[in-house]
Design a protein around this motif. Sequence first.
Motif, PDB file in Angstrom:
ATOM      1  N   LYS A 127      83.015 -69.949 -25.102  1.00 39.58           N
ATOM      2  CA  LYS A 127      83.509 -69.098 -24.118  1.00 39.58           C
ATOM      3  C   LYS A 127      82.620 -68.116 -23.434  1.00 39.58           C
ATOM      4  CE  LYS A 127      87.396 -67.166 -24.977  1.00 39.58           C
ATOM      5  NZ  LYS A 127      88.574 -66.595 -25.632  1.00 39.58           N
ATOM      6  N   ARG A 128      82.486 -67.518 -22.324  1.00 41.16           N
ATOM      7  CA  ARG A 128      81.759 -66.740 -21.749  1.00 41.16           C
ATOM      8  C   ARG A 128      82.697 -65.273 -21.725  1.00 41.16           C
ATOM      9  NH1 ARG A 128      76.991 -68.743 -19.982  1.00 41.16           N
ATOM     10  NH2 ARG A 128      76.789 -70.794 -19.618  1.00 41.16           N
ATOM     11  N   ARG A 129      81.935 -64.281 -22.081  1.00 43.03           N
ATOM     12  CA  ARG A 129      82.391 -63.015 -22.199  1.00 43.03           C
ATOM     13  C   ARG A 129      81.864 -62.038 -21.046  1.00 43.03           C
ATOM     14  NH1 ARG A 129      85.718 -59.543 -26.491  1.00 43.03           N
ATOM     15  NH2 ARG A 129      85.530 -57.586 -25.476  1.00 43.03           N
ATOM     16  N   PRO A 130      82.363 -61.358 -20.206  1.00 43.59           N
ATOM     17  CA  PRO A 130      81.363 -60.591 -19.369  1.00 43.59           C
ATOM     18  C   PRO A 130      80.947 -59.435 -19.809  1.00 43.59           C
ATOM     19  CG  PRO A 130      83.792 -60.549 -18.672  1.00 43.59           C
ATOM     20  CD  PRO A 130      83.778 -61.635 -19.770  1.00 43.59           C
ATOM     21  N   ARG A 131      79.780 -58.896 -19.682  1.00 42.93           N
ATOM     22  CA  ARG A 131      79.105 -57.778 -20.154  1.00 42.93           C
ATOM     23  C   ARG A 131      78.354 -57.110 -19.016  1.00 42.93           C
ATOM     24  NH1 ARG A 131      81.118 -57.216 -24.529  1.00 42.93           N
ATOM     25  NH2 ARG A 131      79.623 -55.970 -25.577  1.00 42.93           N
TER      26      ARG A 131
ATOM     27  N   ARG B 229      75.822 -59.538 -16.636  1.00 41.19           N
ATOM     28  CA  ARG B 229      75.353 -60.528 -17.690  1.00 41.19           C
ATOM     29  C   ARG B 229      76.739 -60.944 -18.303  1.00 41.19           C
ATOM     30  NH1 ARG B 229      70.719 -56.809 -19.385  1.00 41.19           N
ATOM     31  NH2 ARG B 229      69.350 -57.053 -17.576  1.00 41.19           N
ATOM     32  N   ASN B 230      76.431 -61.957 -19.263  1.00 44.16           N
ATOM     33  CA  ASN B 230      77.551 -62.504 -19.850  1.00 44.16           C
ATOM     34  C   ASN B 230      77.028 -62.832 -21.484  1.00 44.16           C
ATOM     35  OD1 ASN B 230      76.048 -65.186 -20.180  1.00 44.16           O
ATOM     36  ND2 ASN B 230      77.551 -65.813 -18.297  1.00 44.16           N
ATOM     37  N   PHE B 231      77.978 -62.939 -22.267  1.00 48.12           N
ATOM     38  CA  PHE B 231      77.626 -63.310 -23.769  1.00 48.12           C
ATOM     39  C   PHE B 231      78.466 -64.503 -24.005  1.00 48.12           C
ATOM     40  CE2 PHE B 231      78.745 -62.455 -28.200  1.00 48.12           C
ATOM     41  CZ  PHE B 231      77.680 -62.410 -28.683  1.00 48.12           C
ATOM     42  N   ILE B 232      77.977 -65.336 -24.831  1.00 51.01           N
ATOM     43  CA  ILE B 232      78.790 -66.547 -25.303  1.00 51.01           C
ATOM     44  C   ILE B 232      79.467 -66.240 -26.565  1.00 51.01           C
ATOM     45  CG2 ILE B 232      78.418 -69.059 -25.861  1.00 51.01           C
ATOM     46  CD1 ILE B 232      76.363 -68.979 -23.863  1.00 51.01           C
TER      47      ILE B 232
END
Length: 137
Positions: free
Chosen positions: A92-96, A100-103
């Motif tokens: 899943k991708r988490r918005p940062r 950017r994003n964090f997996i």
Amino acid sequence: MIKKKKKNEEVYALGQHIHMSADKARRVIDQIRGRSYEETLMILELMPYQAAYPIFKLVYSAAANASHNRGFNKTNLVISQAKVNEGTTAKKRRPRARGRNFIIKKRTCHITIVLKDLSFNNEKEGNFIFFNHFHTF
């Protein structure tokens, strides 16, 4: 999904895609490998780990397969093999910040529990029990 092994003295249960990492499940599996069925159930009930419950269900299911399908007595069952393999990983991708994003990795594992009937070996040998030590009289 539960399967049975084709050997005469062994029955197994296979749990696939269990939602926990393989390392957390291995920590519990290492404690029960080689123990009797009844002792394993007592250990798993008292363990504080999250992985103990799915493994408890698999051991219970394998014993139910052994007693229902093969007619084995549950008191004679021993865990001969217990192994954990890594399964698929959902990402899943988490918005940062700054676009950017964090997996986030959601790991799964496959757990196999193999139960062996000890009374089957004693019947093969003619109901004799051999000891590895000598008695002093």
